[in-house]
Design a protein around this motif. Structure first.
Motif, PDB file in Angstrom:
ATOM      1  N   CYS A   1      11.421   9.629   8.410  1.00 41.23           N
ATOM      2  CA  CYS A   1      12.247   9.631   7.198  1.00 41.23           C
ATOM      3  C   CYS A   1      11.632  10.508   6.109  1.00 41.23           C
ATOM      4  O   CYS A   1      12.344  11.220   5.400  1.00 41.23           O
ATOM      5  CB  CYS A   1      12.415   8.211   6.671  1.00 41.23           C
ATOM      6  SG  CYS A   1      13.502   7.156   7.645  1.00 41.23           S
ATOM      7  N   LYS A   2      10.325  10.485   5.995  1.00 42.57           N
ATOM      8  CA  LYS A   2       9.647  11.239   4.943  1.00 42.57           C
ATOM      9  C   LYS A   2       9.499  12.720   5.256  1.00 42.57           C
ATOM     10  O   LYS A   2       9.506  13.553   4.347  1.00 42.57           O
ATOM     11  CB  LYS A   2       8.251  10.641   4.698  1.00 42.57           C
ATOM     12  CG  LYS A   2       8.270   9.266   4.073  1.00 42.57           C
ATOM     13  CD  LYS A   2       8.615   9.320   2.584  1.00 42.57           C
ATOM     14  CE  LYS A   2       7.473   9.869   1.755  1.00 42.57           C
ATOM     15  NZ  LYS A   2       7.756   9.831   0.303  1.00 42.57           N
TER      16      LYS A   2
ATOM     17  N   LEU B   1      -1.483  14.622   7.141  1.00 42.43           N
ATOM     18  CA  LEU B   1      -1.535  15.979   6.603  1.00 42.43           C
ATOM     19  C   LEU B   1      -0.138  16.542   6.364  1.00 42.43           C
ATOM     20  O   LEU B   1       0.025  17.519   5.637  1.00 42.43           O
ATOM     21  CB  LEU B   1      -2.301  16.904   7.554  1.00 42.43           C
ATOM     22  CG  LEU B   1      -3.837  16.878   7.490  1.00 42.43           C
ATOM     23  CD1 LEU B   1      -4.410  15.565   8.008  1.00 42.43           C
ATOM     24  CD2 LEU B   1      -4.434  18.044   8.271  1.00 42.43           C
ATOM     25  N   ALA B   2       0.871  15.956   6.976  1.00 42.50           N
ATOM     26  CA  ALA B   2       2.247  16.436   6.818  1.00 42.50           C
ATOM     27  C   ALA B   2       2.751  16.142   5.411  1.00 42.50           C
ATOM     28  O   ALA B   2       2.503  15.073   4.853  1.00 42.50           O
ATOM     29  CB  ALA B   2       3.154  15.768   7.843  1.00 42.50           C
ATOM     30  N   SER B   3       3.469  17.100   4.848  1.00 38.50           N
ATOM     31  CA  SER B   3       4.008  16.932   3.499  1.00 38.50           C
ATOM     32  C   SER B   3       5.331  16.192   3.530  1.00 38.50           C
ATOM     33  O   SER B   3       6.102  16.297   4.487  1.00 38.50           O
ATOM     34  CB  SER B   3       4.218  18.308   2.836  1.00 38.50           C
ATOM     35  OG  SER B   3       2.990  18.994   2.702  1.00 38.50           O
ATOM     36  N   SER B   4       5.598  15.445   2.463  1.00 37.34           N
ATOM     37  CA  SER B   4       6.857  14.715   2.350  1.00 37.34           C
ATOM     38  C   SER B   4       7.965  15.638   1.865  1.00 37.34           C
ATOM     39  O   SER B   4       7.733  16.568   1.087  1.00 37.34           O
ATOM     40  CB  SER B   4       6.707  13.546   1.373  1.00 37.34           C
ATOM     41  OG  SER B   4       7.954  12.932   1.123  1.00 37.34           O
TER      42      SER B   4
ATOM     43  N   TYR C   1       0.844  -1.192   0.000  1.00 34.78           N
ATOM     44  CA  TYR C   1       0.000   0.000   0.000  1.00 34.78           C
ATOM     45  C   TYR C   1       0.878   1.241   0.000  1.00 34.78           C
ATOM     46  O   TYR C   1       1.980   1.232   0.556  1.00 34.78           O
ATOM     47  CB  TYR C   1      -0.911   0.035   1.234  1.00 34.78           C
ATOM     48  CG  TYR C   1      -1.929  -1.079   1.290  1.00 34.78           C
ATOM     49  CD1 TYR C   1      -3.152  -0.962   0.645  1.00 34.78           C
ATOM     50  CD2 TYR C   1      -1.656  -2.250   1.990  1.00 34.78           C
ATOM     51  CE1 TYR C   1      -4.085  -1.986   0.694  1.00 34.78           C
ATOM     52  CE2 TYR C   1      -2.587  -3.281   2.039  1.00 34.78           C
ATOM     53  CZ  TYR C   1      -3.798  -3.144   1.394  1.00 34.78           C
ATOM     54  OH  TYR C   1      -4.711  -4.160   1.441  1.00 34.78           O
ATOM     55  N   LEU C   2       0.373   2.306  -0.599  1.00 35.25           N
ATOM     56  CA  LEU C   2       1.095   3.577  -0.635  1.00 35.25           C
ATOM     57  C   LEU C   2       0.569   4.496   0.453  1.00 35.25           C
ATOM     58  O   LEU C   2      -0.605   4.874   0.457  1.00 35.25           O
ATOM     59  CB  LEU C   2       0.941   4.243  -2.000  1.00 35.25           C
ATOM     60  CG  LEU C   2       1.651   5.598  -2.176  1.00 35.25           C
ATOM     61  CD1 LEU C   2       3.168   5.407  -2.097  1.00 35.25           C
ATOM     62  CD2 LEU C   2       1.268   6.227  -3.511  1.00 35.25           C
ATOM     63  N   PHE C   3       1.433   4.834   1.410  1.00 32.18           N
ATOM     64  CA  PHE C   3       1.084   5.806   2.451  1.00 32.18           C
ATOM     65  C   PHE C   3       1.107   7.196   1.816  1.00 32.18           C
ATOM     66  O   PHE C   3       2.065   7.561   1.144  1.00 32.18           O
ATOM     67  CB  PHE C   3       2.105   5.721   3.588  1.00 32.18           C
ATOM     68  CG  PHE C   3       1.720   6.474   4.828  1.00 32.18           C
ATOM     69  CD1 PHE C   3       1.168   5.814   5.917  1.00 32.18           C
ATOM     70  CD2 PHE C   3       1.921   7.843   4.921  1.00 32.18           C
ATOM     71  CE1 PHE C   3       0.815   6.509   7.068  1.00 32.18           C
ATOM     72  CE2 PHE C   3       1.575   8.537   6.066  1.00 32.18           C
ATOM     73  CZ  PHE C   3       1.019   7.872   7.144  1.00 32.18           C
ATOM     74  N   GLU C   4       0.059   7.979   2.016  1.00 26.15           N
ATOM     75  CA  GLU C   4      -0.068   9.266   1.332  1.00 26.15           C
ATOM     76  C   GLU C   4       0.260  10.431   2.266  1.00 26.15           C
ATOM     77  O   GLU C   4      -0.182  10.458   3.414  1.00 26.15           O
ATOM     78  CB  GLU C   4      -1.476   9.412   0.763  1.00 26.15           C
ATOM     79  CG  GLU C   4      -1.810   8.314  -0.242  1.00 26.15           C
ATOM     80  CD  GLU C   4      -3.151   8.527  -0.907  1.00 26.15           C
ATOM     81  OE1 GLU C   4      -3.311   9.543  -1.610  1.00 26.15           O
ATOM     82  OE2 GLU C   4      -4.043   7.676  -0.718  1.00 26.15           O
ATOM     83  N   TYR C   5       1.005  11.389   1.744  1.00 28.65           N
ATOM     84  CA  TYR C   5       1.448  12.560   2.499  1.00 28.65           C
ATOM     85  C   TYR C   5       0.829  13.834   1.920  1.00 28.65           C
ATOM     86  O   TYR C   5       0.502  13.896   0.737  1.00 28.65           O
ATOM     87  CB  TYR C   5       2.972  12.675   2.484  1.00 28.65           C
ATOM     88  CG  TYR C   5       3.661  11.586   3.260  1.00 28.65           C
ATOM     89  CD1 TYR C   5       4.051  11.791   4.589  1.00 28.65           C
ATOM     90  CD2 TYR C   5       3.902  10.335   2.695  1.00 28.65           C
ATOM     91  CE1 TYR C   5       4.665  10.772   5.309  1.00 28.65           C
ATOM     92  CE2 TYR C   5       4.513   9.315   3.417  1.00 28.65           C
ATOM     93  CZ  TYR C   5       4.888   9.548   4.722  1.00 28.65           C
ATOM     94  OH  TYR C   5       5.491   8.537   5.441  1.00 28.65           O
TER      95      TYR C   5
END
Length: 225
Positions: A133-134, A95-98, A73-77
């Motif tokens: 990390c992201k 809600l945090a941006s990568s 699965y892709l975790f979304e940022y």
């Protein structure tokens, strides 16, 4: 779900408790949230990774070992609040941006060499590792419980009805369900690392220079919002 960082060439860097070396919270969360542990045991080592069944901490595994038979699965940022609330299950988005791929890979490889502290199922788990990390964000409040989305969701669900004074406004099952759902959604939203006030952005070099981020003097840590 078992979050990790894909670093190319079929490899994933992730944070694990390790078989037989678990250090949990001593609560029901130990049985509800699982660390990302390799799928092969010592009697059947992976041809690529070797025997990782007793490893703990930050490790690098092939995708097959990382997934352990599960789905990818892709975790979304950087999602919107509406999208976040629509994803009822915690640990799927934030809600945090990568940050840039270069920064993400730098943190992952640096922590692979230096470590990410002691695994704790509710305060320092595989999701916390991947999100750090992201985004470079980490919770600094020592009393916080449920830093990651998965842990926050379990705690929010457990306390939605019990801790809410709104439960006294209705005695019907449907009314309680609405109250519980509302409190669950609010609890998830305010505990997301993208909006929490007890979060700082810490350079990875500074992070690993401390025995624990909980012992950091926040007055000396570069803070960004």
């Amino acid at each position: 779900m078992m979050p990790g960082i894909y670093v190319g060439e079929g490899k994933v860097i992730h944070f694990t408790r390790g078989g037989g070396q678990e250090i949990g919270s001593g609560t029901f969360l130990d049985h509800a949230i699982f660390s990302s542990s390799p799928s092969h045991d010592s009697g059947n080592p992976c041809p690529q990774c070797g025997d990782q069944s007793r490893l703990d901490g930050v490790i690098s595994s092939c995708i097959d070992c990382f997934l352990a038979g599960g789905d990818l699965y892709l975790f979304e940022y950087g999602v919107s609040p509406v999208f976040f609330l629509a994803k009822a299950r915690g640990g799927t988005c934030t809600l945090a941006s990568s940050d840039s791929p270069e920064n993400v890979l730098h943190r992952a490889h640096y922590l692979l060499e230096k470590g990410f502290g002691v695994y704790h199922v509710s305060k320092n788990n595989c999701e916390d590792f991947a999100i750090y990390c992201k985004t470079g964000r980490i919770v600094i409040t020592t009393i916080s419980v449920g830093r990651s989305g998965q842990a926050a969701s379990f705690l929010a669900a457990a306390s939605a009805i019990i801790s809410s004074p709104l439960r006294y406004l209705t005695r019907s099952f449907s009314g309680l369900a609405v109250v519980g759902c509302s409190m669950y959604c609010v609890s998830r939203l305010v505990s997301d690392i993208g909006v929490r006030r007890d979060v700082v952005i810490v350079p990875v070099e500074r992070l690993v220079s401390r025995a624990s981020i909980d012992e950091t003097d926040t007055g000396n840590v570069p803070m960004e919002h």
